[in-house]
Design a protein around this motif. Structure first.
Motif, PDB file in Angstrom:
ATOM      1  N   HIS A   1       0.806  -1.230   0.000  1.00 15.97           N
ATOM      2  CA  HIS A   1       0.000   0.000   0.000  1.00 15.97           C
ATOM      3  C   HIS A   1       0.838   1.280   0.000  1.00 15.97           C
ATOM      4  CE1 HIS A   1       0.443   1.002   4.305  1.00 15.97           C
ATOM      5  NE2 HIS A   1       0.118  -0.237   4.628  1.00 15.97           N
TER       6      HIS A   1
ATOM      7  N   ASP B   1       3.966   1.293   5.643  1.00 18.04           N
ATOM      8  CA  ASP B   1       4.462   1.207   7.018  1.00 18.04           C
ATOM      9  C   ASP B   1       5.354  -0.032   7.105  1.00 18.04           C
ATOM     10  OD1 ASP B   1       2.613  -0.866   6.874  1.00 18.04           O
ATOM     11  OD2 ASP B   1       1.064   0.241   7.951  1.00 18.04           O
TER      12      ASP B   1
ATOM     13  N   ALA C   1       3.650  -3.244   5.663  1.00 15.21           N
ATOM     14  CA  ALA C   1       3.518  -3.295   4.203  1.00 15.21           C
ATOM     15  C   ALA C   1       4.869  -3.650   3.565  1.00 15.21           C
ATOM     16  CB  ALA C   1       3.011  -1.952   3.684  1.00 15.21           C
TER      17      ALA C   1
ATOM     18  N   ASP D   1      -0.824  -6.154   2.560  1.00 15.10           N
ATOM     19  CA  ASP D   1      -1.256  -5.196   3.584  1.00 15.10           C
ATOM     20  C   ASP D   1      -2.164  -4.084   3.053  1.00 15.10           C
ATOM     21  OD1 ASP D   1      -1.109  -4.678   6.392  1.00 15.10           O
ATOM     22  OD2 ASP D   1       0.173  -2.942   6.005  1.00 15.10           O
TER      23      ASP D   1
HETATM   24 MN    MN Z   1      -0.112  -1.096   6.777  1.00 19.93          MN
END
Ligand code: MN
Ligand code: AMP
Ligand code: MN
Length: 357
Positions: A48, A52, A55, A114
């Motif tokens: 995504h 983060d 991900a 994610d």
């Molecule tokens: Mn995430």
């Protein structure tokens, strides 16, 4: 104003426990896709936007695992892939990363990590429609896009699902794979404070058994920020507000940070990520909210609850997604318009004993 409903049907769906994890048929299909890859098959891994630790970590950890099997030609990317947030710039597997513009236009297989919905993938969502696509995720709000779903809403991080898939493929964990998966697990569990189960610690133990240093990794990921970011935190925290009546009296603590704030302290947006944890500790409120400006009329909104409010429902109704206790969405307009929309949704999102059952 804030984004409207993405999918009205989804907004009314319960946000937790709506679906179990992958079935044996799902696992078998996902394993078969990898086993059947020709040596020159093109595999595109995506995660995504504004990735983060979960991900990037689940994508790169799985990518490194696939590379150990020596099947296919691998690429990894994400929307806006030119910018890997500083804390993740030392992660193993980054050599798999290509700029979004260079990603295979027509991969044979696309694997997505994610992301709860296609909206989180920007233009890369096209690749899912034109190839065999496997969605690896743990969001209760996952919209079930893609062909094969390895989606487990009970998993503490997407890396939990990624590790199970690697195990089922016969990949042995090594220190590089483990570092990626550990970063993912530590990030999404708030350093093993949320979603703490025996299974989470058992996975952490398997990862640590490869010899990775949790202390060094945690310092690099969570505790390495410029001094001026500390001063910026002071300013943003000092404008926090407490709204005791919000969410039918469960209470809300919130604050915001503008692009101007970042510029004044010479800071990049990633430094704001940990701030939600500083406001969520206020014991008077169940809900906390941090609104981070990303463009003149665009804000990344983080929501957290301690258990009495389903913030995933708030986020989904405002065009985003997430988990019952941690969710987010992209808001448009002014901070005050966004706060009004959040307050209205919070009134409808208190978990009643019936809904929680
Ligand atoms: Mn995430
Ligand atoms: P964050 O507040 O950014 O740490 O995100 C908390 C949770 O909400 C994570 O599971 C995110 O994947 C999810 N989330 C955050 N922003 C969005 C968004 N714009 N759309 C969908 N999900 C989001
Ligand atoms: Mn995650």
């Amino acid at each position: 104003m804030t984004g409207g409903l993405v999918d009205p049907a989804l907004a009314d769906a319960p946000c937790l426990g709506a679906a179990g994890g992958p079935t044996e048929a799902d696992w078998a299909a996902a394993v078969k896709v990898v086993r059947d890859l020709p040596p020159d098959g093109r595999v595109l891994l995506i995660c995504h936007v504004n990735p983060d630790g979960d991900a990037l970590g689940s994508m790169l950890g799985f990518g490194l695992g696939l590379s150990r099997l020596a099947v296919g030609n691998l690429q990894a990317t994400f929307p806006g892939s030119a910018e890997v947030p500083e804390p993740f710039q030392g992660m193993p597997g980054l050599d798999l990363l290509v700029p979004e513009a260079d990603a295979y236009p027509d991969p044979d297989v696309t694997i997505c990590f994610d992301a709860a919905s296609e909206a989180r993938l920007g233009r890369l969502a096209d690749r899912l429609r034109d190839s065999v696509s496997i969605v690896v995720d743990h969001h209760a709000s996952n919209t079930r896009f893609g062909t094969i779903h390895l989606v487990d809403p009970q998993a503490a991080a997407t890396s939990v699902v990624a590790e199970e898939w690697l195990t089922r493929l016969g990949v042995e964990l090594d220190a590089e794979i483990a570092e990626c998966l550990y970063i993912a697990l530590a990030t999404d569990t708030g350093s093993f404070r949320f979603d703490v189960t025996a299974a989470v610690h058992q996975l952490a133990a398997r990862l640590l058994a490869t010899g990775i240093r949790a202390d060094e990794i945690s310092r690099r990921i969570f505790d390495t920020r410029p001094f001026d970011s500390v001063r910026l935190y002071g300013e943003v925290l000092s404008r926090a507000e407490f709204d005791p009546a919000a969410a039918q009296g469960r209470g809300l603590v919130w604050t915001y940070a503008t692009l101007e704030d970042l510029a004044r302290y010479g800071q990049r947006p990633y430094v704001l990520e940990p701030l939600i944890d500083s406001i969520r500790c206020a014991m008077e409120a169940d809900v906390s909210c941090l609104i981070k400006q990303v463009a003149p009329e665009e804000w990344a909104v983080s929501l957290r609850s301690k258990g009495e409010v389903d913030v995933s429902r708030v986020a989904v109704n405002l065009g985003g997604g997430g988990h019952q206790l941690a969710a987010g969405f992209t808001g448009h307009g002014s901070v005050f318009e966004i706060m009004d929309a959040i307050r209205a949704e919070l009134e409808k999102s208190v978990i009643t004993p019936d809904a929680a059952a």
